[in-house]
Motif scaffolding. Structure first.
Motif, PDB file in Angstrom:
ATOM      1  N   ASP A   1       0.672   0.477 -15.268  1.00  0.00           N
ATOM      2  CA  ASP A   1      -0.179  -0.282 -14.343  1.00  0.00           C
ATOM      3  C   ASP A   1      -1.281   0.641 -13.820  1.00  0.00           C
ATOM      4  OD1 ASP A   1      -1.299  -1.669 -12.138  1.00  0.00           O
ATOM      5  OD2 ASP A   1       0.552  -2.821 -11.917  1.00  0.00           O
ATOM      6  N   PRO A   2      -2.543   0.433 -14.237  1.00  0.00           N
ATOM      7  CA  PRO A   2      -3.633   1.336 -13.825  1.00  0.00           C
ATOM      8  C   PRO A   2      -3.857   1.360 -12.315  1.00  0.00           C
ATOM      9  CG  PRO A   2      -4.507  -0.626 -14.928  1.00  0.00           C
ATOM     10  CD  PRO A   2      -3.030  -0.656 -15.111  1.00  0.00           C
ATOM     11  N   ARG A   3      -3.420   0.320 -11.611  1.00  0.00           N
ATOM     12  CA  ARG A   3      -3.591   0.289 -10.153  1.00  0.00           C
ATOM     13  C   ARG A   3      -2.737   1.351  -9.465  1.00  0.00           C
ATOM     14  NH1 ARG A   3      -1.728  -5.638  -8.806  1.00  0.00           N
ATOM     15  NH2 ARG A   3      -0.034  -4.880 -10.181  1.00  0.00           N
ATOM     16  N   LEU A   4      -1.709   1.850 -10.173  1.00  0.00           N
ATOM     17  CA  LEU A   4      -0.736   2.762  -9.568  1.00  0.00           C
ATOM     18  C   LEU A   4      -0.827   4.177 -10.153  1.00  0.00           C
ATOM     19  CD1 LEU A   4       2.268   0.263  -9.585  1.00  0.00           C
ATOM     20  CD2 LEU A   4       0.861   0.908  -7.622  1.00  0.00           C
ATOM     21  N   ALA A   5      -2.007   4.512 -10.653  1.00  0.00           N
ATOM     22  CA  ALA A   5      -2.184   5.811 -11.314  1.00  0.00           C
ATOM     23  C   ALA A   5      -1.911   6.980 -10.370  1.00  0.00           C
ATOM     24  CB  ALA A   5      -3.588   5.916 -11.889  1.00  0.00           C
ATOM     25  N   GLU A   6      -2.154   6.788  -9.068  1.00  0.00           N
ATOM     26  CA  GLU A   6      -1.975   7.879  -8.102  1.00  0.00           C
ATOM     27  C   GLU A   6      -0.613   7.845  -7.401  1.00  0.00           C
ATOM     28  OE1 GLU A   6      -4.238  10.267  -7.891  1.00  0.00           O
ATOM     29  OE2 GLU A   6      -5.294   9.156  -9.463  1.00  0.00           O
ATOM     30  N   LEU A   7       0.212   6.879  -7.758  1.00  0.00           N
ATOM     31  CA  LEU A   7       1.517   6.730  -7.106  1.00  0.00           C
ATOM     32  C   LEU A   7       2.473   7.843  -7.544  1.00  0.00           C
ATOM     33  CD1 LEU A   7       3.335   4.583  -5.413  1.00  0.00           C
ATOM     34  CD2 LEU A   7       4.269   4.052  -7.672  1.00  0.00           C
ATOM     35  N   LEU A   8       3.179   8.434  -6.587  1.00  0.00           N
ATOM     36  CA  LEU A   8       4.265   9.359  -6.900  1.00  0.00           C
ATOM     37  C   LEU A   8       5.549   8.564  -7.095  1.00  0.00           C
ATOM     38  CD1 LEU A   8       5.388  12.383  -6.915  1.00  0.00           C
ATOM     39  CD2 LEU A   8       6.174  11.836  -4.598  1.00  0.00           C
ATOM     40  N   MET A   9       6.257   8.849  -8.172  1.00  0.00           N
ATOM     41  CA  MET A   9       7.604   8.317  -8.333  1.00  0.00           C
ATOM     42  C   MET A   9       8.603   9.454  -8.154  1.00  0.00           C
ATOM     43  SD  MET A   9       7.732   5.407 -11.305  1.00  0.00           S
ATOM     44  CE  MET A   9       6.650   6.239 -12.461  1.00  0.00           C
ATOM     45  N   GLY A  10       9.714   9.157  -7.501  1.00  0.00           N
ATOM     46  CA  GLY A  10      10.746  10.151  -7.272  1.00  0.00           C
ATOM     47  C   GLY A  10      12.121   9.571  -7.527  1.00  0.00           C
ATOM     48  N   ALA A  11      13.087  10.457  -7.763  1.00  0.00           N
ATOM     49  CA  ALA A  11      14.460  10.030  -8.046  1.00  0.00           C
ATOM     50  C   ALA A  11      15.419  11.047  -7.444  1.00  0.00           C
ATOM     51  CB  ALA A  11      14.683   9.904  -9.553  1.00  0.00           C
ATOM     52  N   PRO A  12      15.655  10.958  -6.134  1.00  0.00           N
ATOM     53  CA  PRO A  12      16.477  11.981  -5.474  1.00  0.00           C
ATOM     54  C   PRO A  12      17.865  12.155  -6.073  1.00  0.00           C
ATOM     55  CG  PRO A  12      16.062  10.093  -4.028  1.00  0.00           C
ATOM     56  CD  PRO A  12      15.155   9.948  -5.180  1.00  0.00           C
ATOM     57  N   ALA A  13      18.411  11.111  -6.691  1.00  0.00           N
ATOM     58  CA  ALA A  13      19.765  11.215  -7.240  1.00  0.00           C
ATOM     59  C   ALA A  13      19.838  12.055  -8.510  1.00  0.00           C
ATOM     60  CB  ALA A  13      20.332   9.823  -7.511  1.00  0.00           C
ATOM     61  N   GLY A  14      18.694  12.341  -9.152  1.00  0.00           N
ATOM     62  CA  GLY A  14      18.707  13.281 -10.262  1.00  0.00           C
ATOM     63  C   GLY A  14      18.663  12.704 -11.659  1.00  0.00           C
ATOM     64  N   GLN A  15      18.333  11.407 -11.812  1.00  0.00           N
ATOM     65  CA  GLN A  15      18.299  10.824 -13.154  1.00  0.00           C
ATOM     66  C   GLN A  15      17.399  11.588 -14.130  1.00  0.00           C
ATOM     67  OE1 GLN A  15      17.825   9.271 -10.198  1.00  0.00           O
ATOM     68  NE2 GLN A  15      18.169   7.055 -10.321  1.00  0.00           N
ATOM     69  N   PRO A  16      16.227  12.124 -13.706  1.00  0.00           N
ATOM     70  CA  PRO A  16      15.352  12.791 -14.681  1.00  0.00           C
ATOM     71  C   PRO A  16      15.931  14.072 -15.276  1.00  0.00           C
ATOM     72  CG  PRO A  16      14.083  12.076 -12.777  1.00  0.00           C
ATOM     73  CD  PRO A  16      15.533  11.918 -12.419  1.00  0.00           C
ATOM     74  N   GLU A  17      17.008  14.592 -14.736  1.00  0.00           N
ATOM     75  CA  GLU A  17      17.607  15.787 -15.337  1.00  0.00           C
ATOM     76  C   GLU A  17      18.319  15.456 -16.637  1.00  0.00           C
ATOM     77  OE1 GLU A  17      19.695  19.926 -14.600  1.00  0.00           O
ATOM     78  OE2 GLU A  17      19.267  18.677 -12.876  1.00  0.00           O
ATOM     79  N   LEU A  18      18.739  14.206 -16.807  1.00  0.00           N
ATOM     80  CA  LEU A  18      19.521  13.831 -17.976  1.00  0.00           C
ATOM     81  C   LEU A  18      18.667  13.919 -19.244  1.00  0.00           C
ATOM     82  CD1 LEU A  18      21.258  10.664 -16.469  1.00  0.00           C
ATOM     83  CD2 LEU A  18      22.245  12.947 -16.725  1.00  0.00           C
TER      84      LEU A  18
ATOM     85  N   ARG B   1       0.827  -1.217   0.000  1.00  0.00           N
ATOM     86  CA  ARG B   1       0.000   0.000   0.000  1.00  0.00           C
ATOM     87  C   ARG B   1       0.862   1.270   0.000  1.00  0.00           C
ATOM     88  NH1 ARG B   1      -3.197   0.471   4.583  1.00  0.00           N
ATOM     89  NH2 ARG B   1      -1.873  -0.974   5.748  1.00  0.00           N
ATOM     90  N   VAL B   2       1.848   1.250  -0.875  1.00  0.00           N
ATOM     91  CA  VAL B   2       2.804   2.344  -0.985  1.00  0.00           C
ATOM     92  C   VAL B   2       2.177   3.533  -1.719  1.00  0.00           C
ATOM     93  CG1 VAL B   2       4.949   3.004  -2.160  1.00  0.00           C
ATOM     94  CG2 VAL B   2       4.837   0.864  -0.869  1.00  0.00           C
ATOM     95  N   THR B   3       2.514   4.736  -1.298  1.00  0.00           N
ATOM     96  CA  THR B   3       2.020   5.940  -1.969  1.00  0.00           C
ATOM     97  C   THR B   3       3.115   6.672  -2.755  1.00  0.00           C
ATOM     98  OG1 THR B   3       2.370   7.259   0.035  1.00  0.00           O
ATOM     99  CG2 THR B   3       0.186   6.288  -0.291  1.00  0.00           C
ATOM    100  N   ALA B   4       4.383   6.338  -2.497  1.00  0.00           N
ATOM    101  CA  ALA B   4       5.492   6.954  -3.236  1.00  0.00           C
ATOM    102  C   ALA B   4       6.603   5.923  -3.426  1.00  0.00           C
ATOM    103  CB  ALA B   4       6.038   8.177  -2.507  1.00  0.00           C
ATOM    104  N   LEU B   5       7.147   5.880  -4.623  1.00  0.00           N
ATOM    105  CA  LEU B   5       8.252   4.975  -4.953  1.00  0.00           C
ATOM    106  C   LEU B   5       9.455   5.812  -5.363  1.00  0.00           C
ATOM    107  CD1 LEU B   5       9.536   2.209  -5.707  1.00  0.00           C
ATOM    108  CD2 LEU B   5       8.572   2.548  -8.015  1.00  0.00           C
ATOM    109  N   LEU B   6      10.598   5.577  -4.714  1.00  0.00           N
ATOM    110  CA  LEU B   6      11.825   6.285  -5.037  1.00  0.00           C
ATOM    111  C   LEU B   6      12.773   5.354  -5.785  1.00  0.00           C
ATOM    112  CD1 LEU B   6      12.459   8.217  -1.704  1.00  0.00           C
ATOM    113  CD2 LEU B   6      10.966   8.810  -3.629  1.00  0.00           C
ATOM    114  N   LEU B   7      13.349   5.874  -6.867  1.00  0.00           N
ATOM    115  CA  LEU B   7      14.219   5.083  -7.727  1.00  0.00           C
ATOM    116  C   LEU B   7      15.658   5.208  -7.256  1.00  0.00           C
ATOM    117  CD1 LEU B   7      12.623   6.293 -11.064  1.00  0.00           C
ATOM    118  CD2 LEU B   7      12.171   4.115  -9.905  1.00  0.00           C
ATOM    119  N   LEU B   8      16.073   4.267  -6.449  1.00  0.00           N
ATOM    120  CA  LEU B   8      17.462   4.199  -5.983  1.00  0.00           C
ATOM    121  C   LEU B   8      18.157   3.137  -6.818  1.00  0.00           C
ATOM    122  CD1 LEU B   8      16.157   5.876  -3.762  1.00  0.00           C
ATOM    123  CD2 LEU B   8      17.503   4.618  -2.084  1.00  0.00           C
TER     124      LEU B   8
END
Length: 292
Positions: free
Chosen positions: A152-169, A128-135
């Motif tokens: 996955d439609p079950r996870l439409a409201e899930l926040l994904m995060g990447a503190p290390a900064g991959q999405p800047e690339l 029942r996770v609400t946020a997933l971080l990509l480590l």
């Protein structure tokens, strides 16, 4: 490192990845070779305190606590980390857990050396996770995890995060398209640049033919530090306190080094820290979500 020392190199600057920088810093300390670390954030950059290394990037414990505060302020408490075995990712997970748990958060670790990206989705539902971080590394398995979760439609409201900064690339946006938007990450830029920062931003944009990442500004500031050392006539190989005499205007503020508690190297305390994401309406624009 040994080859550079044998060639008579008197100082080193740069690197990109924390694990690489850790190996460089350890050898620099052993050789007595000054090293200006531009981008690596591991708190324990060296096993023991050293006078040979100075760092511009904020320590991981500083930046990732700010990221954890962002999660809490946005209402996320049940958090999972998709984690690969690495000293860097392990340290990050520990910082998040130590900061979030006393404040009512929980951390579930999903071992990516065991789980396939598609299996991550079921684990997120089960916990029942609400946020997933990509480590996890870029491009894989991080990109495949994002694709699996987005589909996955079950996870439409899930926040994904990447503190290390991959999405800047730039490659992140190319590989993922719209799936790569709205994934908050850390970057080390001010809300507004000084006159110097603005001039450098224009020059970098012209040279790169695209908006410069925060890593480009870290590189410029590294050069500014070395130039300040040269202007002062400091001999870093003889005077171990030279780092404390650095005082120079960088693109992101005045740079000075000091001894920070729990940090084994000379540290700039602190560069500005932001949590940002790619705007789904304009993917080449970054939205500032949280600042230090």
């Amino acid at each position: 490192m040994d080859e550079l020392a044998s060639l008579g190199v008197v100082a080193l600057a740069g690197e990109y990845h924390s694990v690489v920088a850790r190996a460089v810093a350890a050898r620099a300390n052993a050789l007595g070779l000054p090293f200006v670390c531009s981008s690596a954030v591991l708190d324990a950059l060296t096993e023991q305190p050293t006078d040979w290394v100075a760092r511009l990037a904020p320590a991981q414990s500083h930046g990732w606590r700010i990221y954890a505060d962002f999660l809490l302020s946005a209402g996320y408490r049940r958090i999972a980390v998709a984690i690969q075995p690495s000293v860097y990712w392990t340290a990050g997970a520990r910082i998040l857990r130590d900061h979030l748990t006393p404040r009512g958060g929980t951390i579930t670790e999903l071992d990516m050396s065991v789980l396939a990206p598609r299996a991550v989705c079921d684990e997120l539902i089960n916990h029942r996770v609400t946020a997933l971080l990509l480590l996890a590394g870029h491009s894989e398995p991080a990109v495949s995890i994002v694709r699996s979760v987005r589909r996955d439609p079950r996870l439409a409201e899930l926040l994904m995060g990447a503190p290390a900064g991959q999405p800047e690339l730039t490659e992140w946006a190319t590989l993922l398209g719209d799936d790569g938007n709205s994934i908050p990450f850390l970057r080390y830029l001010p809300e507004r640049f000084s006159a110097l920062g603005a001039r450098v931003e224009v020059a970098l944009r012209e040279r790169l033919n695209e908006a410069p990442s925060f890593v480009a500004f870290e590189g410029y500031d590294t050069i500014a530090v070395l130039a300040d050392v040269l202007r002062q006539g400091l001999d870093l190989t003889r005077n171990k306190e030279c780092w404390s005499r650095v005082s120079v205007e960088g693109t992101r503020g005045k740079i000075q080094f000091s001894r920070a508690p729990g940090i084994s190297v000379w540290q700039w305390t602190w560069p500005p820290v932001q949590v940002v994401d790619r705007d789904p309406k304009e993917p080449h624009r970054f939205r500032v979500l949280h600042t230090s």
